[in-house]
Design a protein around this motif. Structure first.
Motif, mmCIF file in Angstrom:
data_model
loop_
_atom_site.group_PDB
_atom_site.id
_atom_site.type_symbol
_atom_site.label_atom_id
_atom_site.label_comp_id
_atom_site.label_asym_id
_atom_site.label_seq_id
_atom_site.Cartn_x
_atom_site.Cartn_y
_atom_site.Cartn_z
ATOM 1 N N LEU A 65 66.030 -95.942 10.885
ATOM 2 C CA LEU A 65 66.791 -95.339 11.977
ATOM 3 C C LEU A 65 67.983 -94.546 11.441
ATOM 4 O O LEU A 65 68.310 -93.478 11.968
ATOM 5 N N SER A 66 68.611 -95.052 10.402
ATOM 6 C CA SER A 66 69.741 -94.356 9.794
ATOM 7 C C SER A 66 69.324 -92.980 9.296
ATOM 8 O O SER A 66 70.062 -91.991 9.469
ATOM 9 N N THR A 67 68.139 -92.910 8.702
ATOM 10 C CA THR A 67 67.630 -91.623 8.207
ATOM 11 C C THR A 67 67.209 -90.718 9.358
ATOM 12 O O THR A 67 67.545 -89.531 9.392
ATOM 13 N N GLU A 68 66.488 -91.278 10.323
ATOM 14 C CA GLU A 68 65.960 -90.474 11.428
ATOM 15 C C GLU A 68 67.064 -89.873 12.289
ATOM 16 O O GLU A 68 66.937 -88.748 12.785
ATOM 17 N N TYR A 69 68.148 -90.617 12.479
ATOM 18 C CA TYR A 69 69.219 -90.159 13.369
ATOM 19 C C TYR A 69 70.426 -89.625 12.597
ATOM 20 O O TYR A 69 71.495 -89.437 13.179
ATOM 21 N N SER A 70 70.250 -89.366 11.322
ATOM 22 C CA SER A 70 71.328 -88.831 10.501
ATOM 23 C C SER A 70 71.832 -87.517 11.103
ATOM 24 O O SER A 70 71.057 -86.649 11.500
ATOM 25 N N GLY A 71 73.153 -87.388 11.173
ATOM 26 C CA GLY A 71 73.744 -86.198 11.770
ATOM 27 C C GLY A 71 74.032 -86.340 13.249
ATOM 28 O O GLY A 71 74.826 -85.583 13.809
ATOM 29 N N ARG A 72 73.375 -87.321 13.879
ATOM 30 C CA ARG A 72 73.614 -87.576 15.303
ATOM 31 C C ARG A 72 74.387 -88.874 15.515
ATOM 32 O O ARG A 72 75.201 -88.990 16.432
#
Length: 282
Positions: A65-72
């Motif tokens: 999840l940290s990677t998928e939502y990075s920047g958000r």
């Protein structure tokens, strides 16, 4: 101010929502950072802790999840790690294989002679436990709770101390009668000793709103005298919903920020790096 919550429980332990469901709510509520902190007593477990065999799967999902939502959304992996002397402890070395960003140190269990009480257990169970395991000595049981808090601070390395006066749940508005007198000199001495040890350890103290969100407390952990002592000692603070449901992710945050401002608090802590934090103005 960056809106953060680092004390969050999901379906991996005793929470009601999956991590991704919680992430979606955090985005809707305008969070800048979200930390997951499943209950853990690794390498052991109970029915409300993250199961020992599930630690790797939990870490993998939060990292995903940290990677998928990075920047958000700045998503962090943590554990609310229980301290039980000689059994388990919130030490980064104990959790190294899961690569956490931070640990929350917590005392829930208070061992006596032949068993233990749970600091936030049902009051009738706590009273029975004090009778059976502490020879009916309530003061002794409460002092043991604070002794364990201090031992955890002296012997472990973690980032945030959880609900540091959790035992006062036994005096909350939902109980039939207070278990002990919070105005007694011996109790005030315990608060002062704890505040000193928190300051020495250099950890963040959470202003935990979980008891309020779940309806068994009228104030935060800590509140009143202990919170004042922590602020006098310049202990860094962070807001924490101790959320077990996505809908309470920011429970009473606005009111509590204002309360802290009125008390003279100018900054709150946020996680940055491994087992470290920085301060932000409020």
């Amino acid at each position: 101010m960056k809106k953060t919550n680092y004390h969050t429980h999901s379906t991996f332990c005793d929470g009601k929502n999956t991590p991704e469901q919680i992430v979606q709510v955090a985005l809707q509520k305008g969070f800048g950072a979200l930390g997951f902190s499943s209950h853990s007593m690794y390498p052991f477990s109970s029915d409300w802790h993250l199961q020992s065999r599930e630690h790797s799967a939990y870490a993998k999902e939060i990292h995903r999840l940290s990677t998928e939502y990075s920047g958000r959304l700045d998503i962090k992996l943590g554990f609310e790690a229980d301290f039980i002397e000689g059994v388990c402890a919130p030490k980064m070395s104990n959790y190294a294989e899961f690569d956490p960003d931070y640990l929350i140190g917590a005392v829930h269990y208070v061992p006596g002679k032949r068993g233990f009480i749970e600091a936030d257990g049902r009051q009738e169970d706590v009273i029975e436990g004090i009778k059976n395991y502490f020879d009916g000595d309530t003061k002794k049981a409460v002092q043991e709770y604070f002794y364990l808090e201090r031992q955890m601070l002296k012997t472990c390395d973690f980032t945030i101390i959880a609900h540091c006066d959790l035992i006062k749940k036994q005096n909350g508005p939902k109980v039939k009668a207070p278990l002990f007198d919070q105005n007694s000199e011996w109790y005030k001495k315990e608060l002062a000793l704890l505040a000193d040890e928190i300051a020495k350890a250099g950890v963040v103290a959470e202003v935990n709103l979980g008891g309020m969100a779940r309806g068994y407390m009228a104030t935060s952990f800590p509140h009143g005298e202990l919170l004042s002592l922590l602020m006098q000692k310049n202990v860094p603070l962070t807001l924490s919903s101790d959320s077990h449901s996505a809908k309470t992710l920011d429970f009473a945050f606005d009111e509590t920020v204002q309360m802290l401002k009125n008390a003279g608090c100018k900054e709150l802590a946020f996680i940055e790096g491994k087992n470290s934090f920085k301060m932000q103005a409020i």
